[in-house]
Design an enzyme around this catalytic site. Structure first.
Site, mmCIF file in Angstrom:
data_model
loop_
_atom_site.group_PDB
_atom_site.id
_atom_site.type_symbol
_atom_site.label_atom_id
_atom_site.label_comp_id
_atom_site.label_asym_id
_atom_site.label_seq_id
_atom_site.Cartn_x
_atom_site.Cartn_y
_atom_site.Cartn_z
ATOM 1 N N SER A 128 34.362 -64.000 12.750
ATOM 2 C CA SER A 128 33.427 -65.093 13.018
ATOM 3 C C SER A 128 32.052 -64.687 12.512
ATOM 4 O O SER A 128 31.807 -63.515 12.197
ATOM 5 C CB SER A 128 33.361 -65.418 14.512
ATOM 6 O OG SER A 128 32.468 -64.542 15.170
ATOM 7 N N TYR A 185 32.154 -58.517 21.197
ATOM 8 C CA TYR A 185 32.918 -59.447 20.367
ATOM 9 C C TYR A 185 32.484 -59.355 18.909
ATOM 10 O O TYR A 185 33.315 -59.310 17.995
ATOM 11 C CB TYR A 185 32.719 -60.864 20.897
ATOM 12 C CG TYR A 185 33.365 -61.955 20.082
ATOM 13 C CD1 TYR A 185 34.748 -62.049 19.963
ATOM 14 C CD2 TYR A 185 32.583 -62.920 19.454
ATOM 15 C CE1 TYR A 185 35.334 -63.063 19.224
ATOM 16 C CE2 TYR A 185 33.164 -63.942 18.718
ATOM 17 C CZ TYR A 185 34.533 -64.016 18.604
ATOM 18 O OH TYR A 185 35.111 -65.027 17.870
#
Length: 343
Positions: A167, A221
Site C-alpha cells: 500500500s 503496517y
C-alpha cells in the site's frame, strides 16, 4: 510502462482481465487470503471467467473460502478450471510449511502467485507464535516462506509472476533493521535512515508521530509494506525466471480496516470499489510489459516511481537474508509470554 496507459484508478478488474484474457487461460493461479468480502475473492472473480487451469485459494479459516468457491463455480458453470481450498495461517511458519507441501503436491507448476493476505493497524504490539511482530509475520514473512518453498513450482512455469500486495503507506517508513520487532526501549537508538518520515506522516493525517517511535499500528503496517516491496525487488535475483511485482489497491473498505476507528475517513482520498482496487493486482499479475520492470510498483494500474529505500538492491538483499534467518529460527526476538501472543 504498462501496456494500457488509459487504465487508471476507476478501471475495474474485469476490464483488465478482459484485456489480458490470453494471459489467464490454462494458467495455475495461487491466491492467499480468501474471504467473501476481501480483495483476494475479487481477484479470483475477475480471472475465473477466462478458464485458468487451476485456482488454488488459501484461507486461515477455510470455511470462509467456501462461499467464494461456490460463487466462482456458479458464475462459471462450463469452466474447465480445477479449484482447491488450502488452510493457511500466514502468521505461523509451521502452517505455511504444511500448506506449501499440500500446494506442491497439487501443482507441478505455478504461473501466478498473489500474496494478498494481511492484517492492518493492530491496536497493540502483538507477536506471532514464532515471535515476530504480527504485521511483519502475516503480511511479509509468511508470504516470503510460502514463495520460497514453492520456488521449484514457480520456476517450472517459466517467467512466473509473484505479486506482493502493498500500500502507499510504505512512504511512512523504511525497514527498521535495527528494531523490526518494535522492542520497547530500542526506538531511541534507531538510525536516521530507519526513522519515520514525520512530514509525510503528517500529510497523511498521522499527527504527533516521533521519528524514532516505538510501536505505532500504522507504522508497523507500513514497515510490512516496505518489506513486501523489497521482496518484489529481489526475488528475481534469487529465483531465476520469476518476476516480482508490488501492487497497491488504493483505498478500499474491507474487513482489513476493522481495527481503524469507525469514523475513519479521509476526504482527500479516492475510495475504490473492490474491483477497482484489484485492477492493479490484475495488471501486476498479467501485463507482459512488466517483464521489463522486475520489482515494479503498480498503483492505479500504472507503474509508479517509489522511494529509493524500497528499490535499493542492498536493502533488498539484506532483508532477504534477515527473512531467511527468521524462517530458520535465527535472529528472532524473544517471544512474549504465551498469554500475550496472538494465536
Amino acid at each position: 510502462m504498462a501496456s494500457y496507459p488509459n487504465f487508471n484508478q476507476t478501471t475495474t478488474a474485469d476490464e483488465v482481465a478482459s484485456a489480458f484474457a490470453s494471459q489467464i487461460t490454462s494458467k495455475t493461479i495461487l491466491i492467499t487470503g480468501i474471504n467473501p468480502s476481501g480483495l483476494g475473492a475479487a481477484f479470483a472473480s475477475a480471472v475465473a471467467p477466462y478458464s485458468p487451469s487451476t485456482l488454488i485459494l488459501t484461507a486461515r479459516t477455510p470455511a470462509k473460502a467456501l462461499p467464494v468457491l461456490a460463487s466462482l463455480r456458479a458464475a462459471n458453470p462450463l469452466s474447465p478450471t480445477t479449484y482447491h481450498v488450502i488452510p493457511l495461517d500466514l502468521s505461523s511458519l509451521a502452517s505455511v510449511r504444511s500448506a506449501a507441501a499440500q500446494i506442491a503436491a497439487l501443482a507441478p507448476s505455478i504461473d501466478i502467485l498473489l500474496n494478498n493476505a494481511g492484517v492492518m493497524a493492530l491496536p497493540s504490539r502483538t507477536l506471532s507464535v514464532d515471535g515476530v511482530e504480527m504485521h511483519l509475520a502475516s503480511n511479509f514473512l509468511g508470504h516470503f516462506l510460502l514463495t520460497t518453498l514453492l520456488s521449484a513450482q514457480l520456476r517450472a512455469a517459466g517467467r512466473a509472476r509473484v505479486v506482493n500486495v502493498t500500500s502507499a503507506e510504505f512512504v511512512l517508513t523504511p525497514f527498521r533493521f535495527s528494531d523490526f520487532n518494535f522492542e520497547e526501549g530500542r526506538e531511541a537508538g534507531l538510525p536516521e535512515p530507519e526513522r519515520v518520515h514525520v512530514p509525510v506522516a503528517e500529510m497523511m493525517g498521522f499527527k504527533g508521530l516521533a521519528a524514532s517511535c516505538g510501536y505505532v499500528p500504522m507504522v508497523a503496517y507500513a514497515q510490512a509494506n516496505t518489506a513486501n516491496m523489497l521482496f518484489s525487488r529481489w526475488i528475481g535475483e534469487v529465483e531465476g525466471g520469476v518476476v516480482g511485482v508490488s501492487a497497491a489497491p488504493g483505498v478500499v473498505v474491507t474487513d482489513l480496516q476493522r481495527h481503524l476507528p469507525s469514523d475513519f475517513r479521509n476526504p482527500y482520498m479516492f475510495y475504490k470499489t473492490p474491483s477497482q482496487g484489484v485492477a492493479s493486482f490484475v495488471v501486476a499479475a498479467l501485463d507482459p510489459a512488466l517483464e521489463d520492470h522486475p520489482g515494479a510498483y503498480i498503483n492505479d494500474c500504472q507503474v509508479e516511481k517509489t522511494a529509493d529505500y524500497v528499490e535499493s538492491p542492498e536493502m533488498a538483499a539484506r532483508l532477504w537474508d534477515l527473512a531467511d534467518g527468521l524462517c530458520r529460527g535465527k535472529r528472532c526476538a524473544t517471544a512474549l509470554p504465551d498469554a500475550l501472543v496472538h494465536r
